[in-house]
Design a protein around this motif. Structure first.
Motif, PDB file in Angstrom:
ATOM      1  N   TYR A  47      -3.318  20.383  56.057  1.00  0.00           N
ATOM      2  CA  TYR A  47      -2.850  19.517  53.897  1.00  0.00           C
ATOM      3  C   TYR A  47      -3.542  20.519  53.328  1.00  0.00           C
ATOM      4  CZ  TYR A  47      -4.004  16.987  50.138  1.00  0.00           C
ATOM      5  OH  TYR A  47      -3.880  16.053  48.848  1.00  0.00           O
ATOM      6  N   GLU A  48      -4.084  21.250  54.213  1.00  0.00           N
ATOM      7  CA  GLU A  48      -4.334  22.383  53.238  1.00  0.00           C
ATOM      8  C   GLU A  48      -3.443  23.118  53.286  1.00  0.00           C
ATOM      9  OE1 GLU A  48      -9.402  22.522  54.035  1.00  0.00           O
ATOM     10  OE2 GLU A  48      -8.097  23.642  55.476  1.00  0.00           O
ATOM     11  N   LEU A  50      -0.048  22.252  53.505  1.00  0.00           N
ATOM     12  CA  LEU A  50       1.091  21.765  52.712  1.00  0.00           C
ATOM     13  C   LEU A  50       0.835  22.388  51.700  1.00  0.00           C
ATOM     14  CD1 LEU A  50       3.795  20.291  53.276  1.00  0.00           C
ATOM     15  CD2 LEU A  50       2.033  18.159  53.525  1.00  0.00           C
ATOM     16  N   PHE A  51       0.043  21.694  50.974  1.00  0.00           N
ATOM     17  CA  PHE A  51      -0.020  21.990  49.642  1.00  0.00           C
ATOM     18  C   PHE A  51      -1.125  22.537  48.546  1.00  0.00           C
ATOM     19  CE2 PHE A  51       0.114  17.424  50.807  1.00  0.00           C
ATOM     20  CZ  PHE A  51       1.601  16.669  49.870  1.00  0.00           C
ATOM     21  N   GLU A  52      -1.665  24.230  50.073  1.00  0.00           N
ATOM     22  CA  GLU A  52      -2.366  25.095  49.326  1.00  0.00           C
ATOM     23  C   GLU A  52      -3.753  24.943  48.576  1.00  0.00           C
ATOM     24  OE1 GLU A  52       1.007  27.683  46.889  1.00  0.00           O
ATOM     25  OE2 GLU A  52       1.752  27.848  49.413  1.00  0.00           O
ATOM     26  N   ASP A  63      -5.260  12.806  42.900  1.00  0.00           N
ATOM     27  CA  ASP A  63      -4.247  13.483  43.456  1.00  0.00           C
ATOM     28  C   ASP A  63      -3.561  14.089  42.054  1.00  0.00           C
ATOM     29  OD1 ASP A  63      -3.435  12.655  45.956  1.00  0.00           O
ATOM     30  OD2 ASP A  63      -3.096  10.161  45.230  1.00  0.00           O
ATOM     31  N   LEU A  67      -2.048  17.634  42.332  1.00  0.00           N
ATOM     32  CA  LEU A  67       0.390  17.073  42.788  1.00  0.00           C
ATOM     33  C   LEU A  67       0.459  17.370  41.990  1.00  0.00           C
ATOM     34  CD1 LEU A  67      -0.963  14.872  45.654  1.00  0.00           C
ATOM     35  CD2 LEU A  67      -0.497  16.925  45.836  1.00  0.00           C
ATOM     36  N   LEU A  71       4.910  12.931  42.713  1.00  0.00           N
ATOM     37  CA  LEU A  71       4.337  12.995  44.532  1.00  0.00           C
ATOM     38  C   LEU A  71       2.943  12.150  43.655  1.00  0.00           C
ATOM     39  CD1 LEU A  71       4.768  13.148  47.354  1.00  0.00           C
ATOM     40  CD2 LEU A  71       3.210  15.357  46.543  1.00  0.00           C
ATOM     41  N   ILE A  95       8.244  14.905  50.272  1.00  0.00           N
ATOM     42  CA  ILE A  95       7.512  15.564  49.386  1.00  0.00           C
ATOM     43  C   ILE A  95       8.473  16.873  49.601  1.00  0.00           C
ATOM     44  CG2 ILE A  95       5.532  17.094  50.212  1.00  0.00           C
ATOM     45  CD1 ILE A  95       3.750  14.910  51.708  1.00  0.00           C
ATOM     46  N   GLN A  97       9.323  20.331  49.608  1.00  0.00           N
ATOM     47  CA  GLN A  97       8.545  21.808  50.022  1.00  0.00           C
ATOM     48  C   GLN A  97       9.631  22.716  49.536  1.00  0.00           C
ATOM     49  OE1 GLN A  97       6.949  19.319  54.262  1.00  0.00           O
ATOM     50  NE2 GLN A  97       7.280  21.648  54.302  1.00  0.00           N
TER      51      GLN A  97
END
Length: 349
Positions: A47-48, A50-52, A63, A67, A71, A95, A97
């Motif tokens: 998770y860290e 993927l969403f930095e 969220d 985010l 999303l 999602i 990316q």
């Protein structure tokens, strides 16, 4: 003894904590835990990445704090559904990316506290983008194969009807001519010619039937309703199974949808003739609320749909594939000695 027990318990807790930490760290799945208010209490390494974000920075936030709006709305809606219905939920999340839009298979379920009350929700998301792309490619390939199959059937049907049909018609005319010429001079030969004429008539009828079953021209010229009317009448004649066809006002349909509905009805009736031992079958074609529905219902011996073997289920798999390719769905309901119902539904708006 109490001290030893305490140390053993601590070792066990540390071991289990390390195992859980390793799972959260090295799993390719995205894992998070939130409280009932939607505030994060835990996220894993994936998770860290993927969403930095960092686990320590995200705790206590929602969220909407980290985010994009779309999303965040998507995550919050599915989490709220889990909490409201108090049950697990499986769905697809999309999602965006860096390399494009990814599809994740999400499993979400409620978390309970020591009193048995729901305290939050856990989500586990697996990236299935490659699988979805492969499914799309296979579906396109399957659609191309079926389209080419229809073209070949149409070509064969034309050749049967035009080429072989014309030859048989010419032979019939010659047989009639021979019968007329010989009926006064050689009655036995004239009778043989008449017999040839009857055999040729039967072959002409069989060839026309085969050509129509391969690809009915009426389906292309007059539409699905007329094609099904002819086929159900022909089915009743060939099998001696009472077949009733009902329909309401059917609008003009796309050729692909018409072909899919016709082939599904054809396969369903073929299964009735081969396996059902039925005495009566009903075919209903309806439109309602922007959907076309086709139902084939028989009063035969039925079967256990849960234990249908692969070989026996090939016809059902083909029908489902045709339904999926046109954006529809197919449902088969059956029980032993209670008949079978095959339902096909597709949006036509």
């Amino acid at each position: 003894e109490l001290s030893l027990y305490s140390r053993d318990l601590e070792r066990l807790v540390r071991k289990q904590t390390e195992e859980i930490t390793n799972i959260l760290t090295y799993t390719p799945a995205v894992v998070y835990i939130k409280d009932k208010a939607g505030r994060y209490t835990l996220v894993n390494t994936r998770y860290e990445e993927l969403f930095e974000v960092r686990n320590t920075d995200i705790r206590g936030k929602t969220d909407y704090d980290i985010l994009p709006q779309t999303l965040a709305d998507q995550f919050r809606a599915s989490d709220a559904q889990v909490l409201e219905e108090a049950r697990s939920l499986q769905l697809e999340e999309h999602i965006q990316q860096i390399d494009g839009l990814h599809t994740y298979l999400a499993v979400k379920f409620p978390i309970y506290d020591e009193s048995g009350a729901i305290s939050g929700v856990c989500g586990i998301l697996n990236d299935i983008t490659a699988v979805k792309k492969a499914q799309t490619q296979l579906r396109r390939l399957s659609g191309s194969i079926m389209a080419n199959q229809e073209k070949e059937r149409s070509a064969i049907a034309r050749e049967l009807h035009d080429e072989l049909g014309q030859v048989l018609t010419a032979l019939r005319m010659d047989s009639v001519w021979m019968h007329e010429r010989l009926k006064k001079s050689d009655t036995e030969a004239a009778e043989r010619a008449l017999t040839m004429c009857r055999l040729i008539d039967k072959n002409i009828e069989d060839v026309r039937g085969m050509a129509f079953r391969l690809r009915p021209g009426v389906l292309d010229d007059l539409g699905l309703v007329d094609a099904l009317e002819w086929y159900t009448a022909d089915f009743e004649k060939r099998t001696e199974i009472a077949c009733v066809f009902e329909h309401n006002d059917i609008p003009f349909l796309d050729e692909t949808v018409s072909t899919a509905a016709y082939r599904i009805a054809q396969e369903a009736l073929t299964n009735v003739a081969r396996h059902a031992a039925a005495s009566h079958v009903e075919v209903a074609l309806k439109t309602r609320n922007g959907f076309l529905t086709l139902a084939v219902v028989d009063d035969g011996q039925g079967f256990d749909a849960l234990h249908l073997s692969d070989s026996e289920g090939l016809g059902v798999a083909g029908m489902r594939e045709r339904a999926t390719l046109v954006g529809g769905s197919l449902e088969v309901q059956s029980q032993p000695r209670k008949g079978t119902r095959v339902s096909f539904q597709v949006p036509i708006d």
